[in-house]
Design a protein around this motif. Structure first.
Motif, mmCIF file in Angstrom:
data_model
loop_
_atom_site.group_PDB
_atom_site.id
_atom_site.type_symbol
_atom_site.label_atom_id
_atom_site.label_comp_id
_atom_site.label_asym_id
_atom_site.label_seq_id
_atom_site.Cartn_x
_atom_site.Cartn_y
_atom_site.Cartn_z
ATOM 1 N N LYS A 24 -10.437 0.378 48.371
ATOM 2 C CA LYS A 24 -9.756 1.669 48.450
ATOM 3 C C LYS A 24 -10.699 2.786 48.864
ATOM 4 N N THR A 25 -12.000 2.617 48.633
ATOM 5 C CA THR A 25 -12.965 3.651 49.006
ATOM 6 C C THR A 25 -13.438 3.520 50.450
ATOM 7 N N LEU A 26 -13.174 2.387 51.095
ATOM 8 C CA LEU A 26 -13.627 2.161 52.470
ATOM 9 C C LEU A 26 -12.588 2.625 53.478
ATOM 10 N N ASP A 27 -13.060 3.103 54.594
ATOM 11 C CA ASP A 27 -12.189 3.482 55.697
ATOM 12 C C ASP A 27 -11.978 2.251 56.584
ATOM 13 N N PRO A 28 -10.758 1.724 56.639
ATOM 14 C CA PRO A 28 -10.518 0.500 57.411
ATOM 15 C C PRO A 28 -10.850 0.639 58.892
ATOM 16 N N LYS A 29 -10.645 1.820 59.464
ATOM 17 C CA LYS A 29 -10.938 1.996 60.892
ATOM 18 C C LYS A 29 -12.436 1.898 61.160
ATOM 19 N N LYS A 30 -13.267 2.472 60.268
ATOM 20 C CA LYS A 30 -14.717 2.391 60.457
ATOM 21 C C LYS A 30 -15.204 0.957 60.332
ATOM 22 N N VAL A 31 -14.697 0.258 59.337
ATOM 23 C CA VAL A 31 -15.088 -1.140 59.144
ATOM 24 C C VAL A 31 -14.620 -1.973 60.334
ATOM 25 N N GLY A 32 -13.409 -1.737 60.793
ATOM 26 C CA GLY A 32 -12.874 -2.473 61.937
ATOM 27 C C GLY A 32 -13.649 -2.232 63.209
ATOM 28 N N ARG A 33 -14.051 -0.979 63.438
ATOM 29 C CA ARG A 33 -14.854 -0.681 64.628
ATOM 30 C C ARG A 33 -16.211 -1.353 64.560
#
Length: 106
Positions: free
Chosen positions: A39-48
């Motif tokens: 919940k604390t992670l940004d999925p778009k940043k991790v995905g990129r």
């Protein structure tokens, strides 16, 4: 020939899904994180972080694919086929080895 097209298409679709942040459940490191951390992670940043290197690998695979079907040299075609197989392994390793850290927070 059909197998090569399927592999290139599959890896490209996977890269695009990762960049958009929609296929993160396929990543072993992300999948094993506790829900509290997810919940604390940004999925778009991790995905990129995962998808962009894979997209580069996909572009190189397309180049190898074109070499295989447009070249007259059997030796060059053989090298291109081995290169494509190597890149499939590399792209799967990218997904498995990328470290998901606190830098990817929202």
């Amino acid at each position: 020939m059909i197998g090569s097209i399927v592999v290139v298409a599959l890896m490209t679709v996977l890269s695009i899904l990762l960049i958009s942040g929609k296929a993160l459940n396929m990543v072993p490191g992300y999948r094993s994180l506790p829900d509290k951390v997810k919940k604390t992670l940004d999925p778009k940043k991790v995905g990129r972080k995962l998808g962009i290197p894979m997209l580069i690998v996909d572009i190189v695979m397309v180049i190898f694919f074109l070499i295989v079907f447009l070249s007259d040299s059997e030796k060059l075609q053989g090298y291109a086929v081995y290169g494509m197989m190597f890149l499939v392994v590399v792209s799967l390793a990218i997904i498995d080895m990328v470290n998901i850290t606190g830098k990817d927070k929202k």
